[in-house]
Design a protein around this motif. Structure first.
Motif, PDB file in Angstrom:
ATOM      1  N   LYS A 295       0.773  -1.326  -0.042  1.00  0.00           N
ATOM      2  CA  LYS A 295       0.105   0.089  -0.014  1.00  0.00           C
ATOM      3  C   LYS A 295       0.943   1.220  -0.043  1.00  0.00           C
ATOM      4  O   LYS A 295       1.846   1.362   0.852  1.00  0.00           O
ATOM      5  N   LEU A 296       0.581   2.092  -0.951  1.00  0.00           N
ATOM      6  CA  LEU A 296       1.233   3.526  -1.055  1.00  0.00           C
ATOM      7  C   LEU A 296       0.359   4.481  -0.386  1.00  0.00           C
ATOM      8  O   LEU A 296      -0.467   4.436   0.379  1.00  0.00           O
ATOM      9  N   LYS A 297       0.949   5.623  -0.403  1.00  0.00           N
ATOM     10  CA  LYS A 297       0.279   6.642   0.436  1.00  0.00           C
ATOM     11  C   LYS A 297      -1.217   6.904   0.006  1.00  0.00           C
ATOM     12  O   LYS A 297      -1.824   7.047   0.617  1.00  0.00           O
ATOM     13  N   ASP A 298      -1.414   7.013  -1.445  1.00  0.00           N
ATOM     14  CA  ASP A 298      -2.560   7.347  -1.908  1.00  0.00           C
ATOM     15  C   ASP A 298      -2.747   7.036  -3.283  1.00  0.00           C
ATOM     16  O   ASP A 298      -1.734   6.540  -3.903  1.00  0.00           O
ATOM     17  N   LEU A 299      -3.866   7.365  -3.987  1.00  0.00           N
ATOM     18  CA  LEU A 299      -4.232   7.124  -5.412  1.00  0.00           C
ATOM     19  C   LEU A 299      -3.060   7.661  -6.600  1.00  0.00           C
ATOM     20  O   LEU A 299      -2.678   7.229  -7.347  1.00  0.00           O
ATOM     21  N   GLU A 300      -2.802   8.855  -5.819  1.00  0.00           N
ATOM     22  CA  GLU A 300      -1.894   9.788  -6.998  1.00  0.00           C
ATOM     23  C   GLU A 300      -0.499   9.056  -6.865  1.00  0.00           C
ATOM     24  O   GLU A 300       0.248   8.491  -8.054  1.00  0.00           O
ATOM     25  N   GLU A 301      -0.062   8.471  -5.684  1.00  0.00           N
ATOM     26  CA  GLU A 301       1.252   7.848  -5.640  1.00  0.00           C
ATOM     27  C   GLU A 301       1.255   6.686  -6.430  1.00  0.00           C
ATOM     28  O   GLU A 301       2.082   6.111  -7.035  1.00  0.00           O
ATOM     29  N   ARG A 302       0.064   5.915  -5.973  1.00  0.00           N
ATOM     30  CA  ARG A 302      -0.033   4.536  -6.602  1.00  0.00           C
ATOM     31  C   ARG A 302      -0.001   4.619  -8.108  1.00  0.00           C
ATOM     32  O   ARG A 302       0.589   3.775  -8.702  1.00  0.00           O
ATOM     33  N   SER A 303      -0.588   5.526  -8.712  1.00  0.00           N
ATOM     34  CA  SER A 303      -0.800   5.616 -10.346  1.00  0.00           C
ATOM     35  C   SER A 303       0.861   6.093 -10.676  1.00  0.00           C
ATOM     36  O   SER A 303       1.000   5.233 -11.741  1.00  0.00           O
ATOM     37  N   LYS A 304       1.453   6.805 -10.060  1.00  0.00           N
ATOM     38  CA  LYS A 304       2.953   7.042 -10.333  1.00  0.00           C
ATOM     39  C   LYS A 304       3.816   5.864 -10.314  1.00  0.00           C
ATOM     40  O   LYS A 304       4.768   5.531 -11.048  1.00  0.00           O
ATOM     41  N   PHE A 305       3.428   4.990  -9.090  1.00  0.00           N
ATOM     42  CA  PHE A 305       4.375   3.811  -8.945  1.00  0.00           C
ATOM     43  C   PHE A 305       4.128   2.415 -10.076  1.00  0.00           C
ATOM     44  O   PHE A 305       4.922   2.114 -10.602  1.00  0.00           O
ATOM     45  N   ILE A 306       2.753   2.522 -10.344  1.00  0.00           N
ATOM     46  CA  ILE A 306       2.550   1.748 -11.671  1.00  0.00           C
ATOM     47  C   ILE A 306       3.240   2.122 -12.682  1.00  0.00           C
ATOM     48  O   ILE A 306       3.864   1.240 -13.475  1.00  0.00           O
ATOM     49  N   ALA A 307       3.174   3.380 -12.962  1.00  0.00           N
ATOM     50  CA  ALA A 307       3.722   3.916 -14.256  1.00  0.00           C
ATOM     51  C   ALA A 307       5.220   3.510 -14.199  1.00  0.00           C
ATOM     52  O   ALA A 307       5.873   3.388 -15.202  1.00  0.00           O
ATOM     53  N   TYR A 308       5.766   3.897 -13.125  1.00  0.00           N
ATOM     54  CA  TYR A 308       7.364   3.899 -12.842  1.00  0.00           C
ATOM     55  C   TYR A 308       7.474   2.436 -13.129  1.00  0.00           C
ATOM     56  O   TYR A 308       8.822   2.104 -14.026  1.00  0.00           O
ATOM     57  N   MET A 309       6.956   1.449 -12.657  1.00  0.00           N
ATOM     58  CA  MET A 309       7.267   0.110 -12.610  1.00  0.00           C
ATOM     59  C   MET A 309       7.391  -0.464 -14.197  1.00  0.00           C
ATOM     60  O   MET A 309       8.084  -1.245 -14.313  1.00  0.00           O
ATOM     61  N   LYS A 310       6.205   0.026 -14.714  1.00  0.00           N
ATOM     62  CA  LYS A 310       5.935  -0.431 -16.187  1.00  0.00           C
ATOM     63  C   LYS A 310       7.242   0.074 -16.809  1.00  0.00           C
ATOM     64  O   LYS A 310       7.635  -0.576 -17.842  1.00  0.00           O
ATOM     65  N   GLY A 311       7.721   1.270 -16.729  1.00  0.00           N
ATOM     66  CA  GLY A 311       9.007   1.989 -17.355  1.00  0.00           C
ATOM     67  C   GLY A 311      10.190   1.223 -17.157  1.00  0.00           C
ATOM     68  O   GLY A 311      11.227   1.380 -17.831  1.00  0.00           O
ATOM     69  N   HIS A 312      10.106   0.595 -16.126  1.00  0.00           N
ATOM     70  CA  HIS A 312      11.288  -0.348 -15.647  1.00  0.00           C
ATOM     71  C   HIS A 312      11.026  -1.819 -15.587  1.00  0.00           C
ATOM     72  O   HIS A 312      11.760  -2.791 -15.128  1.00  0.00           O
ATOM     73  N   GLY A 313      10.187  -2.149 -16.817  1.00  0.00           N
ATOM     74  CA  GLY A 313       9.825  -3.581 -17.164  1.00  0.00           C
ATOM     75  C   GLY A 313       9.205  -4.566 -15.949  1.00  0.00           C
ATOM     76  O   GLY A 313       9.539  -5.755 -16.198  1.00  0.00           O
TER      77      GLY A 313
END
Length: 378
Positions: A295-313
């Protein structure tokens, strides 16, 4: 790209499918279906196991067998897949959603009793992530008010509550063998129950409303249409695939636990730093490593996390949008009490890759990417 999920394959699936084809019995309730049912009956200490074409259909059967009538009410969490509600809505029930516990993401057992009315007929707990709900409390409430308990154990195959297999504690239990689950047949499920009084009705319901099962046992000389029903039997090809996996339940479970434990230990420093929350497993629960989430801080941070992880394969996904916020949820039910945790917690949660074939090299990369999101190194 590290996939989020891949259906398990242990090696004997094709051999068993070939045996089913050569045996010239591809329709439901053939040898492999019976083997799967028998294996689960013994492994999970339950009297009756009926394979179905999906967990959705297992839930529909449970709703029929619970004699749900139009206007009846069914209590469940809003944080669940649509099938939990759909099965009862199809019978004309009204869904009463209650809040979840933020620690397990399961229904808050302390809120159930206040949601009961004279129309309540069923409590439908959902064992999220293979971690059992607080079933002693739920069963006590059900007994007090003469309610049925239908366990949605889609994620709970080979997981336990105080030593009892999830799906075997309530009146009915429903399993999923979808390709995203620990043990798969592509699409499939199972209905479990202990009470003998449901056997004949379940067999008739599952066999299109006929007494075909009694015919094959030699109890009648021909089978006929005797009641309402549908076709809930999976193909023998699906059952053959599943049987190979059920034979290797321990092997699959051990591998998933290895991955789960690695994530849990490796990500502990991020939790200690206040950056994430890791899953919580109560002392009463023996989970099955169905998923690993953070669990991350909130919806905004989660969205950024998913995008970051995708960008890193790395493929990551979030889970349910709460049912009470959907158009159908508002049409067919309502949220009882305060939505204190359901929406907030659902917006924070993200699932990491978890599947049988996931290699140490790959799940180490997942962790490294997670650290990278926070500008840290493992």
């Amino acid at each position: 790209m590290i996939e989020f999920n891949r259906a398990a394959y242990v090696g004997k699936e094709l051999e068993y499918i070939k045996q089913a084809i050569e045996g010239n019995r591809l329709c439901g309730d053939g040898p492999f279906t019976k083997k799967c049912s028998a294996l689960m009956q013994e492994a999970f200490d339950v009297n009756h196991v009926y394979l179905t074409t999906s967990c959705t259909h297992a839930l529909e059967m449970a709703a029929y067998l619970s004699d749900i009538q139009p206007g009846d009410e069914v209590i469940m969490p809003s944080y669940t897949f649509v099938s939990t509600a759909d099965a009862f809505v199809l019978r004309g029930a009204r869904i009463v959603f209650v809040d979840i516990r933020p620690d397990t993401m399961n229904i808050d057992e302390k809120l159930i009793e206040d949601a009961i009315t004279e129309k309540t007929r069923v409590i439908a707990p959902v064992h999220y992530a293979g971690v059992g709900c607080e079933m002693d409390t739920i069963m006590a409430i059900a007994k007090k008010y003469n309610l049925k308990v239908v366990e949605d154990a889609a994620q709970g195959v080979n997981a336990y509550y105080k030593g009892k297999a999830l799906g075997t504690i309530g009146d009915f239990g429903c399993y999923s063998f979808h390709e995203t689950k620990n043990y798969s047949m592509g699409e499939g499920g199972a209905l479990l129950f202990n009470d003998e009084k449901y056997r004949d009705s379940a067999e008739i319901l599952r066999e299109k409303g006929t007494d075909r099962s009694r015919f094959f046992r030699g109890q009648v000389d021909k089978y006929t249409w005797v009641d309402f029903g549908s076709s809930y039997l999976p193909s023998e090809l699906n059952a053959a695939y599943l049987y190979a996996q059920l034979e290797c339940m321990k092997e699959i479970n051990d591998k998933r636990m290895q991955i789960w434990n690695y994530y849990h230990e490796a990500l502990a420093p991020l939790q200690e730093a206040g950056l994430i929350e890791r899953p919580f497993v109560p002392d009463y629960a023996t989970h099955n490593a169905h998923m690993y989430y953070i669990k991350l801080k909130d919806l905004e941070e989660r969205s950024k996390f998913i995008a970051y992880m995708k960008g890193h394969g790395v493929g990551t996904v979030f889970h349910y949008i709460p049912l009470h916020s959907a158009a159908a949820g508002k049409k067919f039910g309502y949220f009882h009490g305060e939505d204190r945790y359901t929406t907030k917690e659902s917006e924070r949660l993200v699932r990491l890759p978890m599947f049988y074939q996931l290699t140490p090299e790959k799940y180490e990369k997942v962790v490294q990417a997670a650290y990278g999101f926070f500008g840290m190194t493992k």
